[in-house]
Design an enzyme around this catalytic site. Structure first.
Site, PDB file in Angstrom:
ATOM      1  N   GLY A  68     -10.021  -3.361   6.484  1.00 52.21           N
ATOM      2  CA  GLY A  68     -11.380  -3.737   6.124  1.00 52.21           C
ATOM      3  C   GLY A  68     -12.222  -4.037   7.348  1.00 52.21           C
ATOM      4  N   GLY A 115     -10.273 -10.695   3.513  1.00 54.23           N
ATOM      5  CA  GLY A 115     -11.492 -11.342   3.969  1.00 54.23           C
ATOM      6  C   GLY A 115     -11.392 -12.853   4.071  1.00 54.23           C
ATOM      7  CB  SER A 164      -6.407 -10.037   6.762  1.00 56.93           C
ATOM      8  OG  SER A 164      -7.425 -10.442   5.878  1.00 56.93           O
ATOM      9  CG  HIS A 215     -10.866  -2.396  -2.822  1.00 60.60           C
ATOM     10  ND1 HIS A 215     -11.433  -3.653  -2.825  1.00 60.60           N
ATOM     11  CD2 HIS A 215     -10.327  -2.211  -1.588  1.00 60.60           C
ATOM     12  CE1 HIS A 215     -11.238  -4.210  -1.641  1.00 60.60           C
ATOM     13  NE2 HIS A 215     -10.575  -3.364  -0.876  1.00 60.60           N
ATOM     14  CG  ASN A 220     -12.894  -0.202   1.948  1.00 62.79           C
ATOM     15  OD1 ASN A 220     -13.975   0.375   1.846  1.00 62.79           O
ATOM     16  ND2 ASN A 220     -12.485  -1.095   1.065  1.00 62.79           N
ATOM     17  CD1 TRP A 221     -15.375   2.029   7.678  1.00 64.91           C
ATOM     18  CD2 TRP A 221     -17.403   2.930   7.959  1.00 64.91           C
ATOM     19  NE1 TRP A 221     -15.307   2.862   8.767  1.00 64.91           N
ATOM     20  CE2 TRP A 221     -16.534   3.429   8.967  1.00 64.91           C
ATOM     21  CE3 TRP A 221     -18.723   3.366   7.926  1.00 64.91           C
ATOM     22  CZ2 TRP A 221     -16.962   4.339   9.933  1.00 64.91           C
ATOM     23  CZ3 TRP A 221     -19.150   4.270   8.895  1.00 64.91           C
ATOM     24  CH2 TRP A 221     -18.278   4.738   9.889  1.00 64.91           C
ATOM     25  CE  LYS A 222     -13.251  -4.502   2.056  1.00 65.67           C
ATOM     26  NZ  LYS A 222     -12.736  -5.866   1.848  1.00 65.67           N
ATOM     27  CD  GLU A 266      -6.843  -4.054  -2.458  1.00 66.00           C
ATOM     28  OE1 GLU A 266      -7.475  -3.862  -1.419  1.00 66.00           O
ATOM     29  OE2 GLU A 266      -7.363  -4.043  -3.586  1.00 66.00           O
ATOM     30  CD  GLU A 284     -14.004  -6.139  -1.530  1.00 66.42           C
ATOM     31  OE1 GLU A 284     -13.616  -6.876  -0.612  1.00 66.42           O
ATOM     32  OE2 GLU A 284     -14.546  -5.029  -1.342  1.00 66.42           O
TER      33      GLU A 284
END
Length: 252
Positions: A235, A174, A214, A96, A9-11, A168, A98
């Site tokens: 991530g 992060g 992570s 997700h 997932n490149w975000k 997750e 976020e």
């Protein structure tokens, strides 16, 4: 056999030149190495068409980071399932943490998105997991159970087998914190048991459940060796080929 998957997932990272460079590097790596898992990426939506052009033989699955719960209409900034289907995207991340935290997404929203993705032949990667406060309060089992039931339990047995779940723990995204392999396995087994209680063990054993907290080159092998963990939603480590390739090689 359940699918083994390493998904990046490149975000909201990479300009177009850097994104193209990483895609080309990843394709070269995939073509020159034997991998024992499927490799997927979820780049920013701006780069989905470029990714499909580079990975034209589907060596690497191309996923959106999110998709709308609506089929079409006046929803500025949204991406529809039809749009993803029209460029032969493989699927989309859904729910997700976020998106939940910053955009107010709920499990009911996720349910609509999952169903729409399946209707359009896309693979939904449904994300769930507890916050640090919920973990400390001992609510993690109940939180994950509720998330799973609300978002997925309107599906048929055949439909749920097509869903990929990404657990997750929000407290390990992060932050540099990582659940121990045993903690991750405990929740993965819990999710599978919830599905088994509704649909039967045979169906539950076909659902791939990824760990999304992570994962790094130095812990991937131990995490992926757990019996109910079928890969990872990666991530930060997905943004460098050196790190991402080592995680892929954890299945070798």
């Amino acid at each position: 056999m359940r699918r083994k998957i390493v998904a990046g997932n490149w975000k909201m990272n990479k300009n177009v030149i850097d994104a193209q460079q990483l895609m080309v590097q990843l394709l070269s790596y995939k073509n020159n190495n034997t991998t024992n898992c499927e490799v997927w990426i979820a780049p920013p939506s701006l780069y989905l068409m470029m990714a499909k052009d580079i990975f034209e033989k589907d060596e690497i699955g191309v996923f959106a980071q999110d998709m709308s719960e609506h089929e079409s209409g006046a929803y500025t900034g949204e991406i529809s399932a039809d749009m993803l289907e029209s460029i032969d995207a493989a699927g989309s991340l859904i729910g997700h943490s976020e998106r939940r935290q910053y955009h107010g997404e709920t499990d009911s929203h996720c349910n609509k998105k999952v169903k729409l993705a399946l209707d359009k032949g896309l693979i939904p990667v449904y994300c769930n997991g507890e916050t640090l406060e919920q973990r400390k309060a001992g609510q993690h089992f109940e939180v994950v159970k509720n998330q799973t039931e609300v978002a997925l339990f309107t599906l048929s047995a055949e439909e749920i087998k097509k869903v990929v779940i990404a657990y997750e723990p929000v407290w390990a995204i992060g932050t540099g914190e990582t659940a121990t392999p045993e903690q991750a396995q405990e929740i993965h087994a819990h999710i599978r048991s919830i599905i088994a209680a509704k649909y039967g063990r045979e169906v539950a054993d076909e659902v791939s459940i990824l760990y999304g907290g992570s994962v790094k080159p130095d812990n991937a092998k131990e995490i992926f060796s757990q019996p109910d963990i079928d890969g990872g939603l990666i991530g930060g480590a997905a943004l460098k080929l050196e790190d991402f390739s080592k995680i892929i090689e954890a299945f070798n």
